[in-house]
Design a protein around this motif. Structure first.
Motif: not given
Lengths: 252, 150
Positions: A86-98
């Motif tokens: 379980d982690f949330t990072l930032t995708d290459t569009e700058g959006r949060p990605y759970d």
């Protein structure tokens, strides 16, 4: 940019520790698998040297590996299925990605690497890209690449890198703390920047070099170390795709 | 100056004798097989090849140069006890007499840093510098990764 959080100190912590222990066991298996590979290669070489070509081909070696592993997978199977981290990072569009939510219901390959890595990272991603481009390949598959080099791997750099393999691959980044938490959530050792010199722009990064595979049911079953063949990924892809509920059992 | 002449003669003889020893310990004979540069997917890429030493003396690869990269480094990918895989710099790679060194993914490679945007089919000039054999020029073909690993 939207606030981004990685799960730290959550109820997952206990599970994470348990997972880390299991990975450690997996490391031993991985070592065994390598020895088996070496032995298979040696046997193949001896067979060839003896002028006998039957049985010296790859499929024979692969069968032996799969059987010897004690699992239906050709990757290095975990001692028991593990929950998706379980982690949330930032995708290459700058959006949060759970990670767990976004990949819910899909066969998922998770890999922690960096774009300046010339040797291992492109090989894994290229192999995954190739098997997914094959006619008839399953479509319900997500490849997620997490860069562990936030200083150099901007979202743009990650996107350019992944587009070389497959524009559908998801690329993630975050702060060093978020990235460390993500690797810990996955039960992995945290990647390490191999330099003390802040002006060194050509540093390398030590990172966990195997790709982790999760089935649509959200459980991880196997991992793929450096040296994995495309045929091995392709073989396991079929089995993983059939595991839709947690009660499903991997079957060849 | 007869004495000095003797000294010169002795030095010259010693020199010859030293050369003789070298010949006895063998001469390296280096050839490079299948040099391949992988199509870059980022800022860096890798060169793979096999170095064969057919001679009867050891040699060592000490440096790699190429115009297509800012820098070329000799690396070995290794997995540590901590579970992390890293690229360790190799200062000098010895290739023993009658031996060979295989550069392949996940093992030895020449890392080309800040590499030009090469495409499959390009030919790249690489200079490999050996301690005994000196510089050896090879032409490496740029190929897709899928042509390099299964």
């Amino acid at each position: 940019m939207a606030p981004v959080t990685a799960t730290v100190g959550s109820p997952l912590t206990r599970a994470t520790i348990g997972q880390a222990i299991r990975w450690a066991v997996v490391e031993e298996e991985l070592e065994m698998m390598r020895s088996k590979r070496a032995l298979a290669a040696l046997l193949a070489a001896i067979t060839l040297a003896a002028g006998c070509t039957s049985g010296g081909d790859d499929s024979a070696a692969d069968d032996e590996q799969a059987a010897g592993d004690g699992s239906v997978f050709e990757g290095v199977a975990f001692t028991e299925p593990v929950p998706k981290p379980d982690f949330t990072l930032t995708d290459t569009e700058g959006r949060p990605y759970d990670f767990a939510a976004e990949t819910d219901g899909a066969t998922t390959f998770l890999f922690f690497g960096y774009t300046f890595c010339p040797d291992i990272c492109p090989v894994h991603l290229n192999q995954l890209g190739e098997i997914l481009e094959r006619p008839g390949a399953p479509v319900n598959v997500q490849v997620v690449f997490v860069s562990v080099d936030p200083d150099r791997d901007t979202p743009e750099v990650i996107r350019d890198f992944l587009d070389r393999f497959d524009s559908d691959f998801v690329g993630l980044t975050g702060t060093p703390e978020e990235l460390a938490a993500a690797q810990e959530a996955a039960g992995l050792p945290v990647a390490f920047k191999e330099t003390d010199d802040p002006d060194d722009e050509q540093y390398t990064v030590g990172h966990y070099a195997a790709v982790l595979a999760f089935a649509p049911n959200g459980l991880g079953y196997t991992q793929y170390p450096m040296g994995t063949k495309q045929t091995e990924y392709a073989h396991d892809l079929e089995i993983l795709g059939e595991l839709r509920t947690v009660d499903d059992v991997p079957a060849a | 100056m007869p004495r000095l002449g003797v000294v010169f003669a002795v030095v010259a003889l010693l020199g010859v004798a030293a050369c003789g020893d070298d010949v006895e310990s063998g001469t390296a004979s280096i050839s490079i097989e299948s040099p391949v540069v992988v199509v870059p997917s980022g800022a860096n890429t890798a060169l793979y090849m096999t170095i064969v030493n057919d001679g009867d003396g050891a040699d060592a690869l000490t440096e790699v140069r190429s115009q297509v990269a800012d820098e070329a480094q000799l690396h070995r990918t290794t997995e540590g006890d901590d579970g992390l895989t890293r690229m360790e710099p190799v200062d000098e790679l010895e290739v023993e007499a009658g031996g060979s060194a295989v550069f392949e993914p996940g093992g030895l490679h020449v890392m080309l840093l800040g590499v030009d945007d090469l495409v499959a089919g390009d030919q790249v000039e690489i200079e490999l510098v050996f301690a005994e054999s000196g510089p050896i020029d090879v032409q490496a073909e740029v190929r897709a990764i899928s042509d390099v690993v299964d």
